[in-house]
Enzyme design. Structure first.
Site, PDB file in Angstrom:
ATOM      1  N   ASP A 216       0.703  -1.085  -0.010  1.00 23.30           N
ATOM      2  CA  ASP A 216       0.042  -0.070  -0.089  1.00 23.30           C
ATOM      3  C   ASP A 216       0.922   1.344   0.109  1.00 23.30           C
ATOM      4  OD1 ASP A 216       0.201  -1.206   2.785  1.00 23.30           O
ATOM      5  OD2 ASP A 216       0.495   0.801   3.078  1.00 23.30           O
ATOM      6  N   ASP A 218       0.606   3.565   2.227  1.00 21.34           N
ATOM      7  CA  ASP A 218       0.364   4.209   3.612  1.00 21.34           C
ATOM      8  C   ASP A 218      -0.650   5.153   3.292  1.00 21.34           C
ATOM      9  OD1 ASP A 218       0.897   3.958   6.451  1.00 21.34           O
ATOM     10  OD2 ASP A 218       1.993   5.943   6.125  1.00 21.34           O
TER      11      ASP A 218
HETATM   12  N1  LIG Z   1       1.281   1.282   5.743  1.00 21.83           N
HETATM   13  C1  LIG Z   1       1.560   0.350   6.472  1.00 21.83           C
HETATM   14  N2  LIG Z   1       2.233   0.773   7.710  1.00 21.83           N
HETATM   15  C2  LIG Z   1       2.752  -0.072   8.643  1.00 21.83           C
HETATM   16  N3  LIG Z   1       2.793  -1.307   8.368  1.00 21.83           N
HETATM   17  C3  LIG Z   1       2.483  -1.855   7.100  1.00 21.83           C
HETATM   18  N4  LIG Z   1       2.497  -3.069   6.848  1.00 21.83           N
HETATM   19  C4  LIG Z   1       1.823  -2.922   5.379  1.00 21.83           C
HETATM   20  N5  LIG Z   1       1.248  -1.696   5.332  1.00 21.83           N
HETATM   21  C5  LIG Z   1       2.009  -1.011   6.305  1.00 21.83           C
END
Ligand SMILES: Nc1ncnc2[nH]cnc12
Ligand SMILES: CSC[C@H]1O[C@H](OP(=O)(O)O)[C@H](O)[C@@H]1O
Length: 296
Positions: A216, A218
């Site tokens: 992703d 974030d």
């Molecule tokens: N955006 C994110 N922040 C922290 N841990 C994650 N693991 C997968 N995506 C994450």
């Protein structure tokens, strides 16, 4: 433990087993730090014995802050592991690290707040009397990073060698303000488990690298939705298959590797006068520090 198992794999979110392992046996271990996350699954891959552990336990039952990471790493040490590859889901903090990509980070930034970070700093298990300061300037093993990079490239999936990995405490995801600050600090990817896994592996004198697969963007991205578990899981299926293939390639490439380049990481790190270290401390940490006290 009669058989020495030189290679270890810790599977993170979405990677709870390695189907490619053959002649599998499960090993339940106890450690001075308590129980590891699950039973170790030991099997053969490309002619090598490999130990696999599901970081959060099978079924993903243990939250990042509650992981007994010292027990997990100590267990690998008991099995004889010299090279340890972590697999982790991560968020991307830079446009060019897109979901589906693999990143082999070369730097780590610790933003955790409540974890047991060291084998050598725990009054509750009686390690008083031994002070150790390892070097973590290079938190990942450069030799293993290169192997992991080539192994991941072999899959044909986009992969990046190098990057700054920030570990947050979690279990919540970041706020937009936090995510923007991490970006302004030059961080590239974000996760919740690589601290203290990387530094414990170094204390245990293992080569350690992490294959971080991006799930992703974030929460900072203008046009992408803020990260949710649902979004992570959607990307995980593809990522987990690529990561497992990359790990298998890495094991094949490691088959002829000599001793871990980190095998003497504690050599210049113990500051306490060795004659003053209590014998019970040496005994408790024997698999990790025993060789430095055998002539005592
Ligand atoms: N955006 C994110 N922040 C922290 N841990 C994650 N693991 C997968 N995506 C994450
Ligand atoms: C399921 S999203 C957050 C979760 O995923 C990552 O886990 P792992 O590093 O074990 O793959 C991240 O660190 C969080 O624990």
């Amino acid at each position: 433990m009669s058989e020495k198992i030189r290679f270890g794999v810790i599977g993170g979110s979405g990677v709870y087993q390695m189907e490619a392992l053959q002649d599998v046996e499960e090993i339940q271990l106890e450690t001075p730090f308590g129980p590891p996350s699950d039973r170790y699954v030991v099997g053969t891959l490309h002619g090598q014995r490999v130990a696999f552990l599901a970081r959060h336990g099978r079924g993903h039952r243990i939250s990042p802050s509650r992981l007994n990471q010292r027990a997990n790493i100590y267990g690998f040490k008991l099995l004889g592991v010299e090279y340890l590859i972590g697999v982790s889901a991560c968020g991307s903090l830079q446009e060019q690290y897109a979901p589906g990509h693999i990143v082999i980070p070369d730097q780590l930034f610790d933003r955790t707040t409540g974890r047991a970070l060291s084998f050598f700093d725990d009054p509750t298990v009686g390690t008083d009397g031994l002070v150790v300061h390892i070097s973590l300037a290079e938190p990942f093993c450069p030799f293993l990073n290169q192997i992991c990079y080539e192994a991941a490239r072999e899959t044909g999936n986009p992969v990046h060698l190098g990057g700054n990995f920030v570990t947050i405490e979690g279990p919540r995801f970041s706020t937009k303000a936090e995510s923007r600050v991490f970006r302004s600090w030059g961080m590239d990817i974000i996760g919740m488990t690589t601290t203290p896994e990387a530094q414990l592996a170094r204390e245990a004198e293992m080569s350690y690298s992490v294959m971080a697969h991006v799930t992703d963007y974030d929460v900072w991205h203008e046009t992408e939705e803020p990260v949710t578990v649902e979004a992570v899981v959607r990307t995980l299926l593809h990522n987990a298959e690529v990561a497992k293939q990359a790990v298998a390639n890495a094991i094949r490439r490691l088959a002829d590797a000599g001793p871990s380049p980190q095998a003497n990481a504690l050599q210049d790190a113990i500051i306490t006068d060795r004659s003053l270290v209590p014998p019970e401390v040496v005994q408790r940490l024997e698999p990790i520090i025993g060789k430095y006290f055998s002539g005592k």
